[in-house]
Design a protein around this motif. Structure first.
Motif, PDB file in Angstrom:
ATOM      1  N   LEU A 180       0.848  -1.192   0.000  1.00  0.00           N
ATOM      2  CA  LEU A 180       0.000   0.000   0.000  1.00  0.00           C
ATOM      3  C   LEU A 180       0.882   1.239   0.000  1.00  0.00           C
ATOM      4  O   LEU A 180       1.716   1.414   0.900  1.00  0.00           O
ATOM      5  CB  LEU A 180      -0.918  -0.020   1.214  1.00  0.00           C
ATOM      6  CG  LEU A 180      -1.882  -1.199   1.186  1.00  0.00           C
ATOM      7  CD1 LEU A 180      -2.851  -1.150   2.334  1.00  0.00           C
ATOM      8  CD2 LEU A 180      -2.650  -1.223  -0.119  1.00  0.00           C
ATOM      9  N   ASP A 233       7.073   4.590   2.258  1.00  0.00           N
ATOM     10  CA  ASP A 233       6.511   3.480   1.487  1.00  0.00           C
ATOM     11  C   ASP A 233       7.545   2.828   0.574  1.00  0.00           C
ATOM     12  O   ASP A 233       7.326   1.722   0.070  1.00  0.00           O
ATOM     13  CB  ASP A 233       5.306   3.964   0.668  1.00  0.00           C
ATOM     14  CG  ASP A 233       4.149   4.383   1.565  1.00  0.00           C
ATOM     15  OD1 ASP A 233       4.201   4.070   2.768  1.00  0.00           O
ATOM     16  OD2 ASP A 233       3.216   5.027   1.063  1.00  0.00           O
ATOM     17  N   THR A 244       2.949   8.093   6.787  1.00  0.00           N
ATOM     18  CA  THR A 244       3.073   8.973   5.634  1.00  0.00           C
ATOM     19  C   THR A 244       3.679  10.284   6.112  1.00  0.00           C
ATOM     20  O   THR A 244       3.624  10.597   7.300  1.00  0.00           O
ATOM     21  CB  THR A 244       1.701   9.244   5.010  1.00  0.00           C
ATOM     22  OG1 THR A 244       0.799   9.665   6.030  1.00  0.00           O
ATOM     23  CG2 THR A 244       1.162   8.004   4.339  1.00  0.00           C
ATOM     24  N   THR A 288       0.554   9.522  10.725  1.00  0.00           N
ATOM     25  CA  THR A 288      -0.118   8.943  11.889  1.00  0.00           C
ATOM     26  C   THR A 288       0.337   7.523  12.201  1.00  0.00           C
ATOM     27  O   THR A 288       0.203   7.077  13.332  1.00  0.00           O
ATOM     28  CB  THR A 288      -1.650   8.873  11.677  1.00  0.00           C
ATOM     29  OG1 THR A 288      -1.954   7.794  10.805  1.00  0.00           O
ATOM     30  CG2 THR A 288      -2.196  10.170  11.121  1.00  0.00           C
ATOM     31  N   ALA A 289       0.830   6.798  11.213  1.00  0.00           N
ATOM     32  CA  ALA A 289       1.158   5.376  11.390  1.00  0.00           C
ATOM     33  C   ALA A 289      -0.051   4.565  11.830  1.00  0.00           C
ATOM     34  O   ALA A 289       0.082   3.558  12.498  1.00  0.00           O
ATOM     35  CB  ALA A 289       2.326   5.203  12.375  1.00  0.00           C
TER      36      ALA A 289
HETATM   37  N1  AMP Z   1      -4.243   6.795   0.651  1.00  0.00           N
HETATM   38  C1  AMP Z   1      -3.485   5.715   0.859  1.00  0.00           C
HETATM   39  N2  AMP Z   1      -3.320   4.794  -0.122  1.00  0.00           N
HETATM   40  C2  AMP Z   1      -2.568   3.685   0.088  1.00  0.00           C
HETATM   41  N3  AMP Z   1      -1.932   3.430   1.233  1.00  0.00           N
HETATM   42  C3  AMP Z   1      -2.052   4.307   2.252  1.00  0.00           C
HETATM   43  C4  AMP Z   1      -2.841   5.491   2.126  1.00  0.00           C
HETATM   44  N4  AMP Z   1      -2.760   6.162   3.292  1.00  0.00           N
HETATM   45  C5  AMP Z   1      -1.963   5.447   4.108  1.00  0.00           C
HETATM   46  N5  AMP Z   1      -1.533   4.323   3.482  1.00  0.00           N
HETATM   47  C6  AMP Z   1      -0.629   3.276   4.015  1.00  0.00           C
HETATM   48  O1  AMP Z   1      -0.615   3.367   5.441  1.00  0.00           O
HETATM   49  C7  AMP Z   1       0.682   3.732   5.908  1.00  0.00           C
HETATM   50  C8  AMP Z   1       0.553   4.627   7.135  1.00  0.00           C
HETATM   51  O2  AMP Z   1      -0.046   5.855   6.779  1.00  0.00           O
HETATM   52  P1  AMP Z   1      -0.488   6.964   7.847  1.00  0.00           P
HETATM   53  O3  AMP Z   1      -1.417   6.280   8.813  1.00  0.00           O
HETATM   54  O4  AMP Z   1      -1.147   8.017   7.025  1.00  0.00           O
HETATM   55  O5  AMP Z   1       0.761   7.462   8.524  1.00  0.00           O
HETATM   56  C9  AMP Z   1       1.365   4.350   4.698  1.00  0.00           C
HETATM   57  O6  AMP Z   1       2.770   4.251   4.800  1.00  0.00           O
HETATM   58  C10 AMP Z   1       0.795   3.507   3.556  1.00  0.00           C
HETATM   59  O7  AMP Z   1       1.458   2.260   3.458  1.00  0.00           O
END
Ligand code: AMP
Ligand code: FAD
Lengths: 276, 364
Positions: free
Chosen positions: A6, A38, A120, A125-126
């Motif tokens: 993802l 990613d 991201t 947020t992880a």
């Molecule tokens: N819109 C998205 N599309 C695909 N993967 C996502 C998306 N948002 C978050 N992820 C996956 O979730 C992980 C953590 O994201 P976050 O919770 O935004 O820090 C990222 O490193 C991606 O692997």
């Protein structure tokens, strides 16, 4: 074996383009890039391809330009890509994002392993990885630094406070990959050629990269986007980049470099000499 | 009347409470008092009957204790099961749930939030309770005035913006909180509180993940938190001997200590107690000198509140130069000895009793 990875397209904050004076981001103008965290997830997925012949599927949810990072993943060796794009996804928080991604994953097949980045750089947020694992009802290994697969069992090392932890878990499982894991290798020549071909040939592209919306995956629009998000960003406040404009000394002789720095930063006042 | 609760998750490792639990109690106490709510602490583990009095002494009104051999070490699924079962057994969900943004909290909190279908804000540096009025024509069902919302405040976009994130539509309102930011209450032995045993009923599928080995090097705290000047070494030192140079530079300052990046700790060059960052210590000295440290986000969150940040790195594109105040692009093995020479030159007094005055030299 099926491996999903993802990935998300994020604004490139090192470029000034699209960064408003109040510090917020104008996503339409900002330079875009693959979320740096990613890259490690993609490398981990490609490891399963090299070692176990897995088919690697890259999945992203985002506006139409996000197809760029699917091409990038394919250039690195991913076999296919899915772009989930829909206007109704605007203002998704992590819970709504994880719901949409769970529906997308189910639509795309039944993976043995799902790799996510640690976090991201824009959402930061992880949370999406573990929330997705909860939705899919599968175990997770977060902060993974290294792993191998033996007889359908994942053996993984995680980074934790003050050390590391080694765990085993039967597949399927979701793994969030730490940025202390293996770095992403350069795109392969074959991958780059494949991308060039896909960009020129619409029919070939449609076979490798699927563009889908909420209806395709049977997602309930009430659980997506603004409506499906239990949180909102109510206010932002600029706090000023800490440091921000670093005064960098370089190119002179070492003694003069050090002299310039110690004077500028008035270090000596904290030393024994200054304490006198 | 139904009881309103602020629930905090207290982490333990080998039966020892982690500091984050007490920090969450300190912050949770303020929130609970504003809400007129009970402050509840939740702790899971094995043979941990000694923990509730500590939690009560630091501010908890009640403690929920899940004591079971399968809970000895943190694992996602068993912990997720016990906590969601407990919350669902209450007539009302808690108003707020707080966890630490440790590797455990960040593993567990999103699973709880997804299971409870509620909002979660990551890595907060400030929390408050206050009113919120919402109107949005695109989503009118959410409009209204909400008197008591959790304000979850966190840095975003490379920390140059602070965002206030709200989710008053559904309880529990959840947040993870960055370690080292909230202030624990002083221990008060006269405080009284109730202790409840939490039933533990696990599904076999919860136990599919097994821990083979956990390696922790939680050596004693050194005085990083109180030092005025911290000299930190990273992977760029290239070898454990590099830390001798770090010590020599630190020795130029009376109130100083040696810190390090995780990569240097993981390489076995220096004990974990010296690690600065997300999974190490949060420090805010007057001067932080980072030598051979690239400035990864997990290092940065532990030191970017330092008054003056100085970076020495041979790569001018290293991220540390994005948030340091002063930097030298160069080889640390040339720069640091020269810095020591110049600092010593400035100084006529002999350095008596060095080891007495420099915390880091003690115990080495
Ligand atoms: N819109 C998205 N599309 C695909 N993967 C996502 C998306 N948002 C978050 N992820 C996956 O979730 C992980 C953590 O994201 P976050 O919770 O935004 O820090 C990222 O490193 C991606 O692997
Ligand atoms: C869950 C998790 C938690 C983490 N927690 C922490 C944490 O608490 N603290 C932490 O620090 N990290 C933490 N990390 C690791 C972090 O992501 C980075 O990997 C780590 O901080 C990198 O350490 P470093 O800067 O020493 O090494 P590197 O990133 O390898 O950087 C070395 C630097 O040294 C420079 N260099 C090399 N030789 C010289 C020389 N001769 N002179 C000058 N410069 C030189 C190089 O240019 C480079 O910039 C965590 C990671 C994860 C996934």
């Amino acid at each position: 074996m099926e491996s999903f990875v993802l990935i998300k397209q994020v604004p490139d904050q090192s470029s000034k383009a699209g960064i408003n004076s109040d510090g917020t981001i104008d996503r339409a103008k900002a330079k875009r890039m693959l979320n740096p965290f990613d890259r490690y997830a993609l490398e981990a997925a490609l490891q399963t391809k090299r070692q176990h012949g897995a088919r690697v599927t890259a999945i992203t949810m985002g506006p139409p330009p996000a197809i760029e990072i699917l091409y990038e993943a394919i250039a690195h060796g991913a076999d296919r890509g899915l772009l989930m794009t829909d206007r109704r996804l605007a203002a998704s928080d992590t819970l709504a994002t994880a719901y949409t991604l769970a529906q997308t994953v189910r639509y795309a097949g039944s993976p043995d392993l799902i790799f996510c980045g640690l976090q991201t750089t824009d959402g930061d947020t992880a949370q999406v990885g573990p929330q997705l694992a909860e939705r899919l009802g599968i175990p997770q290994v977060t902060y993974c630094e290294a792993f191998e697969i033996r007889d359908g069992i994942l053996l993984a090392r995680r980074a934790i406070e003050g050390g590391s932890q080694t765990v085993t878990v039967p597949l399927p499982a979701l793994v969030t990959v730490a940025n202390s894991a293996q770095r992403l290798a350069y795109p392969t020549l074959r991958g780059a050629r494949r991308v060039q071909h896909l960009m020129r040939d619409e029919a070939a592209r449609a076979e490798v990269i699927q563009i889908i919306n909420l209806d395709d995956v049977g997602a309930d629009p009430e659980r997506c986007g603004l409506k499906g998000s239990p949180t909102i960003v109510a206010a932002t406040e600029k706090v000023g980049e800490i440091g921000g404009n670093c005064q960098v000394f370089q190119g002179q002789s070492v003694p003069s470099l050090v002299k310039s720095l110690t004077e500028a930063a008035s270090i000596s006042s904290y030393s024994y000499a200054g304490a006198r | 009347m139904v009881q309103k609760r602020v629930l905090i998750f207290a982490e333990q490792v080998n039966g020892e409470l982690q500091p984050i639990g007490l920090e969450l109690l300190g912050s949770g106490r303020l929130l609970a008092d504003k809400l007129g709510a009970t402050l509840s602490a939740l702790v899971l583990g094995s043979d941990i009957a000694h923990l509730p009095p500590i939690l009560i002494g630091h501010g908890a009104d009640e403690v929920f204790l899940a004591d079971h051999p399968e809970l000895a070490q943190y694992r996602t699924l068993p912990y997720r099961r016990v906590i969601t079962d407990l919350i669902k057994s209450w007539p009302e969900p808690p108003h707020t749930i707080l966890l630490g943004s440790t590797t455990t909290g960040r593993d567990l909190a999103p699973r709880l939030a997804a299971h409870l279908e509620t909002g979660l804000t990551a890595d907060c540096t400030d929390l408050d309770i206050g009113p919120f009025e919402y109107a949005n024509s695109k989503d009118p069902s959410k409009s209204g005035l909400f008197p008591d919302c959790l304000y979850a405040i966190r840095p975003s976009f490379g920390e140059s913006l602070k965002a206030r994130i709200l989710g008053p539509w559904k309880n529990p309102q959840m947040a993870t909180v960055r370690p080292g930011v909230m202030v624990p209450l002083a221990w008060d032995g006269s405080r009284r509180g109730e202790v409840f045993q939490v039933p533990v009923q696990l599904d076999p599928s919860d136990l599919s993940l097994q821990i083979v080995e956990t390696v922790r090097n939680l050596s004693q705290a050194i005085d990083l938190m109180r030092a005025e000047v911290i000299v930190s070494g990273g992977y760029g030192l290239g070898s454990p001997e590099g830390f001798e140079l770090m010590q020599q530079l630190a020795a130029c300052f009376p109130n100083s200590a040696v810190g390090s990046s995780r990569k240097a700790v993981d390489s076995g060059w220096i004990p974990y107690a010296h690690q600065v960052g997300q999974t190490g210590k949060t420090v805010r000295p007057q001067i932080y000198i980072a030598c051979g440290i690239s400035g990864a986000i997990q290092h940065r969150v532990g030191m970017d509140k330092s008054q003056t940040i100085i970076a020495i790195n041979k790569d001018s594109s290293a991220p540390i130069f994005k948030f340091a105040h002063y930097g030298i692009v160069g080889d640390l093995y040339q720069v640091v000895p020269e810095m020591i020479r110049q600092l010593q030159q400035d100084q006529s007094q002999p350095q008596a009793n060095l080891s007495e005055r420099i915390p880091v030299l003690q115990g080495h």
